[in-house]
Design an enzyme around this catalytic site. Structure first.
Site, PDB file in Angstrom:
ATOM      1  N   SER A   1      38.288  22.212  55.537  1.00  0.00           N
ATOM      2  CA  SER A   1      38.076  20.893  56.135  1.00  0.00           C
ATOM      3  C   SER A   1      36.758  20.289  55.678  1.00  0.00           C
ATOM      4  O   SER A   1      35.793  21.017  55.379  1.00  0.00           O
ATOM      5  CB  SER A   1      38.033  21.071  57.654  1.00  0.00           C
TER       6      SER A   1
ATOM      7  N   TYR B   1      34.389  24.193  65.141  1.00  0.00           N
ATOM      8  CA  TYR B   1      35.557  24.076  64.263  1.00  0.00           C
ATOM      9  C   TYR B   1      35.127  24.191  62.797  1.00  0.00           C
ATOM     10  O   TYR B   1      35.678  24.977  62.018  1.00  0.00           O
ATOM     11  CB  TYR B   1      36.264  22.742  64.513  1.00  0.00           C
TER      12      TYR B   1
ATOM     13  N   LYS C   1      35.690  27.230  59.568  1.00  0.00           N
ATOM     14  CA  LYS C   1      36.170  26.999  58.197  1.00  0.00           C
ATOM     15  C   LYS C   1      35.168  27.547  57.175  1.00  0.00           C
ATOM     16  O   LYS C   1      35.559  28.098  56.154  1.00  0.00           O
ATOM     17  CB  LYS C   1      36.426  25.505  57.975  1.00  0.00           C
TER      18      LYS C   1
HETATM   19  N1  UFG Z   1      37.836   7.846  67.318  1.00  0.00           N
HETATM   20  C1  UFG Z   1      37.720   6.831  68.240  1.00  0.00           C
HETATM   21  N2  UFG Z   1      38.640   6.769  69.235  1.00  0.00           N
HETATM   22  C2  UFG Z   1      39.658   7.654  69.376  1.00  0.00           C
HETATM   23  C3  UFG Z   1      39.772   8.689  68.418  1.00  0.00           C
HETATM   24  C4  UFG Z   1      38.836   8.758  67.414  1.00  0.00           C
HETATM   25  O1  UFG Z   1      36.814   6.016  68.158  1.00  0.00           O
HETATM   26  O2  UFG Z   1      40.464   7.534  70.315  1.00  0.00           O
HETATM   27  C5  UFG Z   1      36.876   7.909  66.209  1.00  0.00           C
HETATM   28  C6  UFG Z   1      36.108   9.213  66.156  1.00  0.00           C
HETATM   29  O3  UFG Z   1      35.005   9.179  66.978  1.00  0.00           O
HETATM   30  C7  UFG Z   1      35.790   9.295  64.653  1.00  0.00           C
HETATM   31  C8  UFG Z   1      36.968   8.605  63.977  1.00  0.00           C
HETATM   32  O4  UFG Z   1      37.588   7.827  64.995  1.00  0.00           O
HETATM   33  O5  UFG Z   1      34.633   8.565  64.387  1.00  0.00           O
HETATM   34  C9  UFG Z   1      37.980   9.564  63.427  1.00  0.00           C
HETATM   35  O6  UFG Z   1      38.299  10.510  64.444  1.00  0.00           O
HETATM   36  P1  UFG Z   1      39.524  11.498  64.369  1.00  0.00           P
HETATM   37  O7  UFG Z   1      39.562  12.246  65.671  1.00  0.00           O
HETATM   38  O8  UFG Z   1      40.734  10.754  63.952  1.00  0.00           O
HETATM   39  O9  UFG Z   1      39.156  12.445  63.176  1.00  0.00           O
HETATM   40  P2  UFG Z   1      37.824  13.297  62.945  1.00  0.00           P
HETATM   41  O10 UFG Z   1      37.053  12.560  61.899  1.00  0.00           O
HETATM   42  O11 UFG Z   1      37.126  13.671  64.180  1.00  0.00           O
HETATM   43  O12 UFG Z   1      38.453  14.653  62.427  1.00  0.00           O
HETATM   44  C10 UFG Z   1      38.649  14.898  61.118  1.00  0.00           C
HETATM   45  C11 UFG Z   1      39.641  16.035  60.974  1.00  0.00           C
HETATM   46  C12 UFG Z   1      39.030  17.303  61.427  1.00  0.00           C
HETATM   47  C13 UFG Z   1      37.692  17.471  60.780  1.00  0.00           C
HETATM   48  C14 UFG Z   1      36.798  16.309  61.041  1.00  0.00           C
HETATM   49  C15 UFG Z   1      35.459  16.447  60.389  1.00  0.00           C
HETATM   50  O13 UFG Z   1      40.808  15.782  61.711  1.00  0.00           O
HETATM   51  O14 UFG Z   1      39.888  18.348  61.072  1.00  0.00           O
HETATM   52  O15 UFG Z   1      37.411  15.180  60.539  1.00  0.00           O
HETATM   53  O16 UFG Z   1      34.512  15.764  61.145  1.00  0.00           O
HETATM   54  F1  UFG Z   1      37.092  18.561  61.245  1.00  0.00           F
END
Ligand code: UFG
Length: 329
Positions: free
Chosen positions: A120, A144, A148
């Site tokens: 990841s 998490y 990895k």
């Molecule tokens: N976000 C919101 N509202 C929501 C959901 C997400 O504002 O309801 C924001 C988060 O804060 C983030 C962005 O949207 O800034 C993307 O969030 P996601 O949850 O869609 O994805 P992440 O970036 O947190 O997660 C991804 C991968 C993980 C990995 C991570 C690394 O899914 O496996 O990136 O930071 F670990």
């Protein structure tokens, strides 16, 4: 190029990325074996010979490996929620690291040496260079991401003494669904932005929260590199064919090399769905890096990976079609 009918075992092959990869492998003529605990997400459709098993059941996993003798293992099975990993770190170390060690141990016993690992972008934490190359320092900011990094270190050290051949694929933000409409994200409690936004558009969730508008980015919201799950599935097949023919270890970023902010994603979801849903700006979510964009030079050069679905609108359209179909059932 690997021989057709090469036997490939997928852990987590009924999950989101695993099920799309299993479908593509089947289309390419590979024989697919799946081990999946069906927790916490599951596809209703399986491509391949299916075993319902948790990787913690080491002896049973060993039995399957002995019986099936796959040439290569694609290891998708893992817990994937950053916020949950902060709440329940041991659960993540136990499953993502502990059960991977059990799997590697079973592979060693049977003499299976080829391994593709689902890593990841979380390994980079808050990168100093954007787009981030594979050579960047690994400094995860949540458990998490730590899990990895730990598995990547195990693989690197095993590979040094030829105990394993591996490709570690560092996924950026995987999104989208099978354009043929058969498969899609199956999370019971989705935390990912695009799926949550679509569920709000559908009326399943009352409003969408934007976690943080004070990041050092042009519009104050986090920027991510969203990659279509079918392009990622293709990357697995190329990685597998490379490993089986060259036996050379690789660590590769999987992303498009461009980013979209949370606000850009929200407006694209509104455009695609035609629904002007409610959005509430709230505080930052712990463990979120401000910007994550892949430097994908290496995967393009070495695997000749050429993305086919590189459009945020198409990613959202495919996921929307999938979401709408779930309502019909
Ligand atoms: N976000 C919101 N509202 C929501 C959901 C997400 O504002 O309801 C924001 C988060 O804060 C983030 C962005 O949207 O800034 C993307 O969030 P996601 O949850 O869609 O994805 P992440 O970036 O947190 O997660 C991804 C991968 C993980 C990995 C991570 C690394 O899914 O496996 O990136 O930071 F670990």
């Amino acid at each position: 190029m690997a021989n057709l009918k090469t036997k490939v075992l997928l852990t987590g092959g009924a999950g989101y990325i695993g099920s799309h990869t299993a479908k593509l492998l089947t289309k390419h003529g590979y024989e697919v074996i799946i081990i999946d605990s069906l927790f916490p997400s599951q596809s209703k459709k399986f491509y391949g010979n299916f075993y319902k098993l948790d990787l913690a059941e080491e002896e049973k996993v060993l039995e399957v490996l002995r019986k099936e003798k796959p040439e290569i293992v694609l290891h998708f099975a893992a817990f994937i929620s950053v916020p949950e990993s902060i709440e329940k770190p041991f659960l993540y170390y136990e499953n993502n690291v502990g059960n991977t060690i059990k799997l590697l141990s079973a592979m060693k016993k049977v003499g299976i040496k080829n391994f593709i690992f689902s890593s990841s972008a979380a390994v980079y934490g808050i990168p100093d260079i954007i787009p981030v190359p594979e050579t960047a320092e690994l400094k995860p900011i949540n458990p998490y991401g730590e899990t990895k990094v730990m598995v990547e270190k195990i693989l690197r050290d095993m590979a040094r003494v030829k105990e394993i051949n591996y490709v570690s694929l560092r996924y950026f933000n995987v999104a989208g669904a099978d354009p043929e409409g058969e498969l899609g994200p199956t999370y019971k409690q989705p935390t990912h932005l695009i799926i949550r936004a679509l569920k709000v558009a559908k009326g399943e969730i009352p409003y969408l929260e934007i976690y943080g508008t004070d990041y050092p980015t042009p519009d104050g919201t986090c920027i991510r590199d969203y990659i279509h799950v079918m392009d990622l599935a293709e990357a697995h097949i190329l990685a597998m064919e490379y490993l089986l023919s060259k036996r050379e270890n690789l660590v590769l970023n999987c992303g498009y090399g461009r980013g979209f902010s949370v606000r850009e994603v929200v407006s694209t979801v509104k455009k695609v769905t035609g629904v002007d849903f409610k959005v509430i700006e709230t505080s930052r979510r712990p463990g979120d890096p401000p910007i994550l964009i892949a430097d994908n030079t290496k995967i393009k050069e070495i695997l000749k990976w050429r993305p086919k679905y590189n459009s945020l609108e198409d990613i959202i359209k495919d996921t929307w079609q999938w979401e709408l179909k779930q309502n019909e059932n």
